[in-house]
Enzyme design. Structure first.
Site, PDB file in Angstrom:
ATOM      1  N   ASP A 266      -0.838 -77.711 -61.764  1.00  0.00           N
ATOM      2  CA  ASP A 266      -0.006 -76.578 -61.372  1.00  0.00           C
ATOM      3  C   ASP A 266       0.440 -76.703 -59.918  1.00  0.00           C
ATOM      4  OD1 ASP A 266       0.964 -73.719 -61.766  1.00  0.00           O
ATOM      5  OD2 ASP A 266      -0.427 -73.442 -60.089  1.00  0.00           O
ATOM      6  N   GLU A 301       3.796 -79.785 -62.048  1.00  0.00           N
ATOM      7  CA  GLU A 301       4.844 -78.871 -61.623  1.00  0.00           C
ATOM      8  C   GLU A 301       5.073 -79.121 -60.138  1.00  0.00           C
ATOM      9  OE1 GLU A 301       5.673 -74.044 -61.480  1.00  0.00           O
ATOM     10  OE2 GLU A 301       3.652 -74.825 -61.168  1.00  0.00           O
TER      11      GLU A 301
END
Length: 605
Positions: A266, A301
């Protein structure tokens, strides 16, 4: 399946032969730490070792509850706890996951080009919201054509409901979803159906409640960098080795002990590390070395669209991460079919060059000025093969970060959604479907959490104030209608309504998604490995583009897409039709394509 090379964990309990356990805690700020095993009448002093470590070997068995006692009497859970039966503030439970028998010994994963991801939140995926309940829905996903599920973070968080990005004990699956063995059962059941399992992990911050690290290991964090969500982890300062090992071992733990097929890292843009190698690079190298005998993938990400972590070796294999979530593809598709231009959509609305570039090359911004970001964004990406990008029309962020968590059908017409969906589902990038998208689920996916009263009040007001810059939420009364993230009702609204599948309109969408994914498997997947770099595109009208990918054997894949409400002339599809959505007409070997229409085709160069 091989569990990989044997690993002696730096962090967390190490179960030994003879009924003893080595307990360790990195607590450099403490001269003395004690171990409390709840079944024993007295605490045990731990020996202070080099570099801030405290250690003790004690008789203990799986199932025992334990915690650490700091000077002054404060009791804290193990930061590398494998399970927290009484939530983040309670004691840790001793778990021996290495001794469980597995039935997936022959499972080595699947080739990356076969990947069709399905993002789901365990708590909202089923009415029960548990790992075991999710198993009962795997046949639905396998029938749909899904080859990999991507589970939103399960790291233990405070309370009974959370998106997962506020986790504070990253080794412990949250008890609201079940026990560690339940998560393992879900993974095993997915493998039995030919599906991989990915887990979303958060290595850029810890949640705001239940994180006790600063009490005994303040060096875990640094004030030299700032994240939007809390203190940054110390990956490059003094005493950072223990922090780096904590994160790398967490990745190894999930991959080796739970047989996961991949991790999603993330917000890598918020992982600050100016040392070499970067923590993401070291992590990827260690993971691949640990499991050389099966397919394991790392995706990330990264808002900056920096291809640094997507580098390929000479043979085309990923050097670090396999692929990146491609927000730019989402943004160009979303703005094309909705006309929205607020927030970051201002960079994409009405820009057909960016539509073509994102579909052809991966990133829409490759070093150009982003008005929203206020500076240049992205790096050159056209040299990467399409499989280095993950495309989607919806995901947890792009739905849940809207004020009401409304899905795309609340904003765009069915024809528009279908056109955009068949673009990304058949794109040679890797597709990601968000749970319920396949039947056009009517329920929202709002942001939800379950913090204590004081923090909960701050989160509630903070979220509503976040939208005050949008014209429709200037009025406090309008902001008050934004769902309360702390309310159980908000969480309940996020749960999928599986009964909708029996309704004709939703069944129609489900059948359509299945046919598209079946087409992908038969026609697109075999081509992906033959595409060495990005495609070329030309703009034929507002929100209308043609993209061509050249394959190494003289074949080309052609996308003709009109994501507008007007008919557009000038398309030249290849000879063999793969998929046609909407309407088209041919005159003099040139095709005009109707509103919200898409043609996929192949031919020889």
């Amino acid at each position: 399946m091989s569990a990989g090379r044997a690993h002696t964990w730096s962090h967390g309990p190490q179960i030994r032969r003879g009924g003893t356990v080595r307990f360790r805690l990195w607590a450099p700020a403490c001269e003395t730490v004690w171990l409390e095993i709840l079944s024993e009448p007295a605490v045990r002093p731990m020996a202070r070792c080099a570099d801030g470590w405290h250690e003790v070997i004690a008789p203990a068995a799986p199932g025992e509850k334990y915690r650490f006692v700091l000077p002054g009497g404060m009791r804290v859970p193990d930061p590398a706890s494998r399970y927290q039966p009484d939530d983040v503030h309670g004691p840790s439970e001793l778990i021996d996951v290495s001794q469980s028998a597995w039935s997936d010994a022959a499972w080595t994963g699947r080739p990356w080009e076969e990947t069709v991801l399905y993002e789901l939140h365990i708590g909202a995926f089923t009415p029960e919201g548990t790992f075991r309940a999710a198993i009962r829905k795997l046949d639905h996903l396998a029938h749909l054509g899904i080859t990999a599920i991507e589970v939103m973070p399960v790291a233990d968080f405070p309370g009974k409901r959370n998106w997962g990005y506020d986790g504070v004990l990253p080794y412990a699956p949250d008890s609201s979803y079940g026990r560690p063995e339940d998560f393992r059962a879900l993974i095993e059941a997915a493998h039995a159906r030919g599906m991989m399992v990915f887990l979303d992990v958060v290595y850029n911050h810890f949640g705001p409640e239940g994180n006790y690290l600063s009490l005994y290991a303040p060096a875990f964090f640094t004030d030299r960098y700032v994240t939007p969500w809390g203190p940054a982890l110390n990956f490059d300062g003094p005493h950072s080795r223990a922090v780096r090992e904590f994160v790398i071992e967490n990745a190894l733990y999930w991959i080796q002990q739970f047989h996961l097929d991949g991790l999603r890292l993330d917000a890598v843009h918020a992982i600050f590390d100016n040392s070499r190698p970067h923590i993401a690079e070291e992590l990827s190298q260690r993971v691949r070395a640990a499991v050389p005998d099966r397919h394991v993938y790392l995706v990330l990400e990264n808002e900056r669209n920096d291809v640094r972590f997507l580098q390929r070796e000479a043979a085309g294999r990923p050097k670090f991460c396999t692929a990146q979530w491609n927000d730019d593809v989402h943004h160009v598709l979303h703005t094309a079919i909705t006309g929205e231009a607020s927030g970051y959509y201002v960079d994409f609305r009405g820009d057909s060059q960016k539509l073509g570039r994102a579909l052809a090359e991966g990133f829409a911004f490759q070093g150009e000025l982003s008005p929203y970001a206020g500076g240049p964004r992205g790096t050159k990406a056209s040299f990467l093969s399409p499989e280095a990008f993950i495309a989607f029309l919806q995901n947890h962020d792009q739905i849940g970060n809207r004020a009401f968590g409304d899905r795309i059908h609340a904003t765009a017409s069915c024809d528009a959604v279908r056109a955009a969906a068949c673009v990304y589902l058949l794109l040679p990038q890797i597709p990601l479907v968000f749970m319920g998208e396949e039947w056009s689920a009517s329920g929202p996916f709002p942001f939800f959490c379950d913090f204590g009263p004081d923090l909960g009040d701050a989160v509630r007001e903070g979220r509503r104030n976040e939208f005050s810059r949008f014209p429709e939420f200037q009025d406090p009364a309008a902001r008050a209608r934004i769902p309360d993230p702390q309310s159980e009702t908000t969480f309940d609204s996020a749960k999928l309504g599986w009964e909708e599948i029996e309704e004709p309109s939703h069944r129609g969408w489900l059948d359509w998604y299945k046919r598209v994914l079946d087409t992908r498997g038969r026609w697109i997947t075999p081509l992906i490995g033959r595409i060495e770099h990005g495609g070329v595109f030309r703009v034929l009208g507002p929100e209308a583009v043609e993209v061509r990918w050249r394959l190494r054997d003289g074949v080309e894949l052609v996308l003709s897409a009109n994501l507008s409400s007007a008919r557009v002339p000038g398309f030249h599809p290849a000879q063999a039709l793969i998929w046609s959505e909407g309407s088209s007409s041919t005159e003099n070997e040139s095709t005009s394509i109707g509103p919200w229409s898409v043609i996929w085709s192949t031919g020889n160069l």
